[in-house]
Design an enzyme around this catalytic site. Structure first.
Site, mmCIF file in Angstrom:
data_model
loop_
_atom_site.group_PDB
_atom_site.id
_atom_site.type_symbol
_atom_site.label_atom_id
_atom_site.label_comp_id
_atom_site.label_asym_id
_atom_site.label_seq_id
_atom_site.Cartn_x
_atom_site.Cartn_y
_atom_site.Cartn_z
ATOM 1 N N ASP A 16 -4.602 -8.948 -1.343
ATOM 2 C CA ASP A 16 -3.720 -9.373 -0.255
ATOM 3 C C ASP A 16 -2.491 -8.464 -0.199
ATOM 4 O OD1 ASP A 16 -2.452 -10.858 1.729
ATOM 5 O OD2 ASP A 16 -3.056 -12.762 0.860
ATOM 6 N N ASP A 17 -2.324 -7.757 0.916
ATOM 7 C CA ASP A 17 -1.126 -6.941 1.173
ATOM 8 C C ASP A 17 -0.985 -5.748 0.228
ATOM 9 O OD1 ASP A 17 -0.655 -8.890 3.047
ATOM 10 O OD2 ASP A 17 1.147 -9.694 2.114
ATOM 11 N N CYS A 74 -3.462 -10.542 7.838
ATOM 12 C CA CYS A 74 -4.563 -10.995 6.996
ATOM 13 C C CYS A 74 -5.690 -11.719 7.717
ATOM 14 C CB CYS A 74 -4.029 -11.858 5.867
ATOM 15 S SG CYS A 74 -2.830 -13.093 6.386
ATOM 16 N N ARG A 77 -9.740 -10.867 7.849
ATOM 17 C CA ARG A 77 -10.710 -11.722 7.154
ATOM 18 C C ARG A 77 -11.775 -12.245 8.112
ATOM 19 N NH1 ARG A 77 -8.320 -13.153 2.048
ATOM 20 N NH2 ARG A 77 -6.333 -12.041 1.925
ATOM 21 N N LYS A 108 -7.958 -17.376 -1.131
ATOM 22 C CA LYS A 108 -7.423 -17.507 0.219
ATOM 23 C C LYS A 108 -8.531 -17.458 1.269
ATOM 24 C CE LYS A 108 -4.186 -15.056 3.263
ATOM 25 N NZ LYS A 108 -3.060 -14.109 3.282
ATOM 26 N N HIS A 131 -7.735 -18.956 5.056
ATOM 27 C CA HIS A 131 -6.831 -18.682 6.180
ATOM 28 C C HIS A 131 -7.566 -18.499 7.511
ATOM 29 C CE1 HIS A 131 -2.924 -16.479 7.620
ATOM 30 N NE2 HIS A 131 -2.871 -17.781 7.839
ATOM 31 N N HIS A 133 0.578 -10.972 -2.183
ATOM 32 C CA HIS A 133 1.277 -11.645 -1.093
ATOM 33 C C HIS A 133 2.573 -12.287 -1.619
ATOM 34 C CE1 HIS A 133 1.951 -14.459 2.252
ATOM 35 N NE2 HIS A 133 1.078 -13.758 2.949
ATOM 36 N N ASP A 145 -6.542 -6.559 2.664
ATOM 37 C CA ASP A 145 -6.666 -7.126 4.004
ATOM 38 C C ASP A 145 -5.730 -6.474 5.018
ATOM 39 O OD1 ASP A 145 -4.311 -8.190 3.046
ATOM 40 O OD2 ASP A 145 -4.754 -10.258 3.580
ATOM 41 N N ASN A 146 -4.695 -5.774 4.563
ATOM 42 C CA ASN A 146 -3.788 -5.027 5.442
ATOM 43 C C ASN A 146 -2.842 -4.222 4.556
ATOM 44 O OD1 ASN A 146 -2.817 -8.288 5.964
ATOM 45 N ND2 ASN A 146 -1.439 -6.958 4.823
ATOM 46 N N LYS A 154 2.380 -3.481 6.921
ATOM 47 C CA LYS A 154 1.773 -4.690 7.476
ATOM 48 C C LYS A 154 2.407 -5.075 8.810
ATOM 49 C CE LYS A 154 1.088 -9.593 6.236
ATOM 50 N NZ LYS A 154 1.305 -10.599 5.182
#
Length: 618
Positions: free
Chosen positions: A57-58, A95, A99, A157, A159, A248, A353-354, A407
């Site tokens: 994540d991130d 994100c 996803r 996660k 989301h 994150h 994811d980004n 991001k």
């Protein structure tokens, strides 16, 4: 004597019968071997490969050692150097849209994530393609693999929807311990302070409780190992999707990992950004000496006060520690696969994811006042239990080095992330080009058809579903995994939009537009092969190409139902508005209390000053 002769004849007769039976057995066995799909040929067929999907994540483009990072990720590095690294792999700038594309092979507007709940303006709520959750017009990766006989598991996660019909267990996963929110605390069962009222953890659709010794990365791997082991007796392959909370907001890590990076970042973000850019080119991921910008949101390190530098050092220290802690858990998972004899027959993918997160939760006064009443603000405790910190835009620019942006934006720093594909025991016909770097353009929607081809699984037959099902638009990356230099997308244009930030990729060029605060709303044109840092705008130099790609983007926007953003829209301000709505009146009450206390202090001070002055005059 007669009995002895009779006994001898009986033994000889039995031997002849056994000899005849062995001969017929051999003949029968040979016939079975010659018949396709029968006997030995059937039992010798290799079992379909397991699949593990590791989603960070991130993480920025250079946030893995094998992509240029200075912090330790030895287990990811081993997978990278023994597998294939993609240096031109793209996702969405946030994100949930990524996803949804990863899990469906369908572009984000088509799968329902034209925008997220946290960033959608009121004017777009309820509009077609702006569901803010993954819709039911797509078949998920888990549903595809489950139909092919896979066991399907998810931890971490999600989301992509929080109601019973949209949680992972309802979208193809046999077992799932998931978080429906954008993120949560890494040490306790708490939400991101100010963004939600509770942490929406569930197991198989039912509210779940985290263990007392919980740390996110360790727990998610523990849970997945349990799922894998519990299904071993079935003999079926597994699909395991592990969706880490690292890195994150809030950035948090165990003390031992924090201590490891105590002195690593004292030279500041500019030094780290330059060092990573050099390492990226030395690794062969991007051309040497490419131009890259000094981000406008990056202040002069030497101009900061000692207090601000100490705080910034600690924030990046926590970020690095969190990444290393996650990598250690990946190593533990790989060791377990080897222990149970499944490592060789497991495809492992890793991606972010980004790009890196630029938002600072303490960047605005009202946020600082609200959060300071609930969180530990001490510099020496950043990254520990009870804190909520982020690296902010300056360190984020280092995390994506040598790219521009981060991001939320449509710049390369927001969209281009690391991708690693590893399969230790691939059959010769499926062999990956070990240690290779795939430099052609690739996209997150390509993951689903890639895994289908590697696993020998057919893509979903949409005629079995509703009439309005969305076809998979991604393309298999297998030719690139086997050493192909070119993009599987050829000259076909690929469009993208999220929160008004947009891009169009075609034949090595990129048309891009970013709204404030990361851009000015104007379109630019870049040649990514020679200028991945997006420094030299070619709009004026190549007007014909610019107009052609702009027409391609407009066609994409029309086909995908992309809406124009309201005048003055800013994603960061929309997130603040969302947080205030989630908290109801609490932030306003808290601010009122703080302002009241300050007013009493100031008022009391003024009263005392006047009283003393009056006495002095008397």
């Amino acid at each position: 004597m007669a009995a002895r002769r009779l006994f001898g004849r009986s033994i000889f007769s039995m031997w002849r019968r056994c000899h005849a039976m062995r001969l017929w057995s051999v003949i029968a066995l040979l016939l079975l071997m010659l018949m396709p799909g029968q006997g030995m040929a059937q039992s010798a067929a290799p079992r379909a490969p397991n699949i593990i999907l590791l989603v960070a994540d991130d993480w920025g483009f250079s946030d893995v050692g094998a992509f240029g990072a200075e912090f330790a990720t030895p287990h990811l590095d081993r997978l990278a150097y023994d597998g294939v690294r993609f240096s031109n792999f793209h996702v969405a700038g946030s994100c949930a849209p990524t996803r949804a594309m990863l899990n469906s092979g369908v572009m984000n507007h088509r799968n329902g994530l034209g925008n997220m709940a946290e960033t959608i303006p009121d004017a777009h709520v309820g509009k077609p393609n702006y569901d803010t959750v993954m819709n039911f017009r797509v078949v998920t990766l888990a549903e595809m693999l489950k139909a092919a006989g896979y066991r399907t598991y998810l931890t971490g996660k999600w989301h992509l929807g929080s109601d019973a019909r949209r949680l992972p267990h309802a979208r193809g996963f046999d077992r799932a311990f998931s978080l429906a929110d954008a993120g949560a605390d890494n040490f306790e069962q708490k939400p991101i302070t100010g963004l939600a009222r509770h942490a929406a953890w569930t197991e198989n659709g039912r509210p779940a409780t985290l263990p007392k010794n919980y740390y996110s990365s360790r727990f998610l791997v523990d849970q997945m190992i349990g799922y894998i082991d519990q299904g071993t007796a079935s003999g079926r392959p597994f699909f395991a999707s592990i969706n880490f909370l690292a890195n994150h907001i809030p950035i948090q890590a165990p003390d031992a990992d924090l201590a490891r990076y105590r002195d690593t970042y004292r030279q500041g973000w500019d030094v780290v950004r330059a060092a990573r850019a050099k390492k990226v080119s030395e690794l062969g991921l991007l051309p040497a000496d490419i131009p890259f910008v000094h981000m406008g949101t990056t202040p002069d390190w030497n101009g900061l006060s000692d207090k601000k530098r100490d705080r910034a050092v600690r924030e990046m220290q926590a970020y690095a520690a969190m990444a290393t802690a996650m990598d250690r858990e990946i190593g533990r998972l790989v060791a377990h696969l080897k222990a149970i004899g499944q490592y060789e027959n497991t495809i492992i993918l890793f991606l972010s994811d980004n790009g890196a997160e630029p938002l600072d939760p303490y960047g605005k006064l009202r946020n600082r006042l609200f959060l300071s009443m609930q969180l530990d603000m001490k510099t020496e405790n950043i990254g520990r239990r009870g804190t909520m910190n982020a690296i902010g835009p300056a360190w984020a620019s280092a995390a994506v080095s040598p790219l521009r942006g981060y991001k939320f934006s449509a710049t390369e720093g927001g969209l281009r992330v690391p991708l690693i594909v590893h399969w230790a025991g691939a059959q010769p016909s499926d062999a990956l080009s070990k240690g290779a770097i795939a430099k052609g353009f690739a996209h997150v929607t390509d993951i689903m058809p890639t895994l289908a081809e590697l696993a020998g699984v057919p893509l979903p037959d949409l005629t079995r579903y509703a009439a309005d099902m969305e076809p998979i638009t991604g393309r298999s990356l297998v030719p690139m995994l086997r050493g192909g230099d070119d993009s599987v997308h050829g000259d076909a244009p690929l469009g993208y939009e999220l929160s008004g930030n947009a891009a169009l990729f075609r034949s090595g060029y990129k048309l891009v537009r970013n709204l404030p605060p990361t851009g000015n709303g104007e379109w630019q044109l870049y040649h990514l092969a020679s200028d991945p840092g997006e420094v030299h705008d070619l709009r004026a130099a190549q007007p014909t190409l610019f107009q052609s790609m702009l027409a391609d983007y407009q066609a994409y926007a029309k086909a995908n139902g992309v809406l124009d953003m309201p005048q003055g829209y800013r994603a960061d301000e929309q997130i603040d508005l969302y947080a205030m709505r989630q908290q109801g009146a609490r932030p306003m009450i808290a601010l009122a209390v703080v302002i009241g206390v300050l007013a009493l202090i100031v008022g009391g001070g003024i009263w005392l000053w006047r009283r003393r002055r009056a006495r002095h005059i008397d």
